[in-house]
Write a protein that holds these residues in place. Structure first.
Motif, mmCIF file in Angstrom:
data_model
loop_
_atom_site.group_PDB
_atom_site.id
_atom_site.type_symbol
_atom_site.label_atom_id
_atom_site.label_comp_id
_atom_site.label_asym_id
_atom_site.label_seq_id
_atom_site.Cartn_x
_atom_site.Cartn_y
_atom_site.Cartn_z
ATOM 1 N N HIS A 13 -7.527 8.382 -0.419
ATOM 2 C CA HIS A 13 -6.313 9.087 -0.002
ATOM 3 C C HIS A 13 -5.211 8.042 0.199
ATOM 4 C CE1 HIS A 13 -3.838 12.270 1.287
ATOM 5 N NE2 HIS A 13 -4.468 12.688 2.380
ATOM 6 N N ASP A 14 -4.028 8.493 0.620
ATOM 7 C CA ASP A 14 -2.906 7.590 0.836
ATOM 8 C C ASP A 14 -3.311 6.429 1.743
ATOM 9 O OD1 ASP A 14 -1.563 9.507 -0.570
ATOM 10 O OD2 ASP A 14 -0.175 10.056 1.042
ATOM 11 N N VAL A 15 -2.843 5.238 1.391
ATOM 12 C CA VAL A 15 -3.080 4.040 2.197
ATOM 13 C C VAL A 15 -1.758 3.705 2.883
ATOM 14 C CG1 VAL A 15 -4.000 1.705 2.207
ATOM 15 C CG2 VAL A 15 -4.712 3.319 0.424
ATOM 16 N N VAL A 16 -1.782 3.592 4.202
ATOM 17 C CA VAL A 16 -0.525 3.574 4.955
ATOM 18 C C VAL A 16 -0.253 2.279 5.702
ATOM 19 C CG1 VAL A 16 -0.454 6.078 5.199
ATOM 20 C CG2 VAL A 16 -1.672 4.711 6.905
ATOM 21 N N ALA A 17 -1.209 1.370 5.791
ATOM 22 C CA ALA A 17 -0.981 0.134 6.530
ATOM 23 C C ALA A 17 -1.894 -0.955 6.000
ATOM 24 C CB ALA A 17 -1.223 0.339 8.031
ATOM 25 N N CYS A 18 -1.452 -2.214 6.150
ATOM 26 C CA CYS A 18 -2.241 -3.349 5.684
ATOM 27 C C CYS A 18 -1.908 -4.577 6.523
ATOM 28 C CB CYS A 18 -1.998 -3.624 4.203
ATOM 29 S SG CYS A 18 -0.267 -3.970 3.764
ATOM 30 N N ASP A 19 -2.858 -5.505 6.585
ATOM 31 C CA ASP A 19 -2.631 -6.738 7.331
ATOM 32 C C ASP A 19 -3.646 -7.775 6.880
ATOM 33 O OD1 ASP A 19 -1.332 -8.366 9.148
ATOM 34 O OD2 ASP A 19 -2.512 -7.701 10.870
ATOM 35 N N ASN A 59 -7.110 16.387 8.373
ATOM 36 C CA ASN A 59 -8.147 16.292 9.388
ATOM 37 C C ASN A 59 -7.582 15.523 10.576
ATOM 38 O OD1 ASN A 59 -8.830 13.325 9.146
ATOM 39 N ND2 ASN A 59 -9.153 13.977 7.043
ATOM 40 N N ASP A 60 -8.361 15.409 11.632
ATOM 41 C CA ASP A 60 -7.867 14.733 12.822
ATOM 42 C C ASP A 60 -8.350 13.293 12.911
ATOM 43 O OD1 ASP A 60 -10.521 15.108 13.323
ATOM 44 O OD2 ASP A 60 -10.254 16.043 15.293
ATOM 45 N N ARG A 61 -8.668 12.695 11.766
ATOM 46 C CA ARG A 61 -9.130 11.313 11.762
ATOM 47 C C ARG A 61 -8.276 10.426 10.852
ATOM 48 N NH1 ARG A 61 -11.919 13.879 14.882
ATOM 49 N NH2 ARG A 61 -14.079 13.443 15.494
ATOM 50 N N TRP A 62 -7.146 10.896 10.386
ATOM 51 C CA TRP A 62 -6.303 10.039 9.556
ATOM 52 C C TRP A 62 -6.003 8.740 10.303
ATOM 53 C CZ3 TRP A 62 -1.853 13.322 6.938
ATOM 54 C CH2 TRP A 62 -2.437 14.168 5.978
ATOM 55 N N VAL A 63 -6.188 7.608 9.647
ATOM 56 C CA VAL A 63 -5.889 6.316 10.263
ATOM 57 C C VAL A 63 -4.427 5.978 9.970
ATOM 58 C CG1 VAL A 63 -6.603 3.930 10.526
ATOM 59 C CG2 VAL A 63 -8.278 5.645 9.822
ATOM 60 N N ARG A 64 -3.676 5.666 11.019
ATOM 61 C CA ARG A 64 -2.234 5.461 10.900
ATOM 62 C C ARG A 64 -1.828 3.996 10.865
ATOM 63 N NH1 ARG A 64 0.556 10.231 9.644
ATOM 64 N NH2 ARG A 64 -0.624 11.954 10.550
ATOM 65 N N ALA A 65 -2.624 3.119 11.479
ATOM 66 C CA ALA A 65 -2.207 1.722 11.590
ATOM 67 C C ALA A 65 -3.424 0.828 11.709
ATOM 68 C CB ALA A 65 -1.299 1.541 12.799
ATOM 69 N N VAL A 66 -3.245 -0.428 11.298
ATOM 70 C CA VAL A 66 -4.297 -1.432 11.438
ATOM 71 C C VAL A 66 -3.629 -2.779 11.653
ATOM 72 C CG1 VAL A 66 -4.467 -1.940 8.947
ATOM 73 C CG2 VAL A 66 -6.439 -2.326 10.438
ATOM 74 N N SER A 67 -4.263 -3.620 12.470
ATOM 75 C CA SER A 67 -3.699 -4.937 12.745
ATOM 76 C C SER A 67 -4.809 -5.931 13.028
ATOM 77 C CB SER A 67 -2.751 -4.861 13.951
ATOM 78 O OG SER A 67 -2.144 -6.113 14.202
ATOM 79 N N VAL A 113 0.847 -1.192 0.000
ATOM 80 C CA VAL A 113 0.000 0.000 0.000
ATOM 81 C C VAL A 113 0.877 1.233 0.000
ATOM 82 C CG1 VAL A 113 -1.879 -1.153 1.211
ATOM 83 C CG2 VAL A 113 -0.146 0.051 2.535
ATOM 84 N N GLY A 114 0.321 2.337 -0.535
ATOM 85 C CA GLY A 114 1.125 3.543 -0.611
ATOM 86 C C GLY A 114 0.321 4.779 -0.933
ATOM 87 N N ALA A 115 1.056 5.825 -1.303
ATOM 88 C CA ALA A 115 0.443 7.102 -1.639
ATOM 89 C C ALA A 115 -0.397 6.967 -2.904
ATOM 90 C CB ALA A 115 1.526 8.163 -1.825
ATOM 91 N N SER A 116 -1.231 7.965 -3.129
ATOM 92 C CA SER A 116 -2.107 8.000 -4.313
ATOM 93 C C SER A 116 -3.113 6.864 -4.328
ATOM 94 C CB SER A 116 -1.270 7.999 -5.593
ATOM 95 O OG SER A 116 -0.341 9.069 -5.609
#
Length: 289
Positions: free
Chosen positions: A125-131, A178-186, A100-103
């Motif tokens: 938007h950018d996707v920053v984590a995957c599992d 915004n203040d809801r960007w998701v940074r991580a998922v597991s 996963v990545g930008a764009s």
């Protein structure tokens, strides 16, 4: 420094029992220094099958596959991302890789042929984590568009959406700060729960069959998270250098969930759908929207 993928060190402690714990860090040997990336390396993941295959994800828009049994030989460069690659994860059987990545990028790769299987469309938007889930039947992705998606990686369907902002931003505004960007998922090892960290200073625990959190806790500056092997504890790291731990929700899985996990460890979505069994049984064995 640019170009260094990783430095893997090993500590030799055969004298520890005789000389005491102070010798545990006495001898330290650098095993490999893998050089080829031209930008920051954002993530690393080993194949779960014990083959010592390592994949690195970089801001240079590539993923690189390394064979650590062959002196760190670079086996393949996976190209397809048009911008930074943030994260990558193997499926439990090591046959598939998600990157996963930008764009808005979410890519699935066949790790037997080193070819792209498909690009998953849906994030804004950018996707920053995957599992992946423990049975490999589900894929979770976290994005700055304030959402976590649960996908069927075998057909690209979105099975569940976990929203962190209500109402969710439209595609036009999802790219804004915004203040809801998701940074991580597991994914938890029970396959039933997912944890997410967002910029709203919360950690959330979700069930894969519920669209609202089953438990929440405060957390500022969350950046990454991981479940313990037995799933009883979630660890979360923050921007300020702290690691926090929570006891996670514990529930007895339903018979349906246990049956799904058992069969999906060895069968793809299409193989399950092709089983010569009644339609009600297929519904029982399927992860559905």
């Amino acid at each position: 420094m640019p170009g260094i993928v990783c430095s893997i060190s090993i500590t030799w402690d055969s004298m520890a029992e005789e000389q005491g714990p102070t010798l545990l860090l006495l001898l330290r040997k650098l095993l490999l220094n893998l050089v080829d990336h031209t930008e920051v390396v954002r993530d690393l993941t080993f194949a779960p099958d014990g083959s010592l295959i390592l994949v690195s994800a970089s801001r240079d828009k590539t993923l690189r596959v390394w064979d650590l049994k062959d002196d760190g030989n670079m086996m393949k460069v996976l190209r397809g991302h048009q911008n930074w690659v943030y994260s990558c994860a193997f499926s439990p059987n090591s046959s598939m890789l998600c990157s996963v990545g930008a764009s808005k990028a979410v890519f699935l790769w066949n790790m037997d042929k080193y070819t792209m299987i498909r690009k998953l469309e849906g994030h804004h938007h950018d996707v920053v984590a995957c599992d992946f889930s423990p049975d490999g039947a589900l894929l979770a992705t976290a994005s700055y568009d304030t959402r976590v998606f649960i996908w069927d990686p075998y057909n690209g369907d979105i099975l569940m959406e976990f929203g962190h902002l209500f109402p969710p931003p439209t595609p036009i505004f999802a790219g804004g700060a915004n203040d809801r960007w998701v940074r991580a998922v597991s994914f938890s090892h029970d396959g039933l729960h997912v944890a997410s960290l967002a910029d709203d200073k919360m950690v959330r625990f979700w069930r894969i069959d519920e669209d609202y959190p089953v438990q929440i806790a405060p957390l500022s500056n969350g950046l990454c998270c991981a479940f313990s092997t037995d799933g009883s504890v979630l660890a979360a790291g923050t921007h300020d250098g702290s690691v926090y731990f929570w006891a996670t929700p514990r529930q007895v899985p339903s018979l349906q969930h246990l049956c799904r996990m058992s069969i999906r460890r060895v069968m793809t979505t299409q193989e399950v759908q092709d089983l010569p069994v009644p339609s009600k049984v297929l519904e029982f064995l399927s992860y559905r929207i």
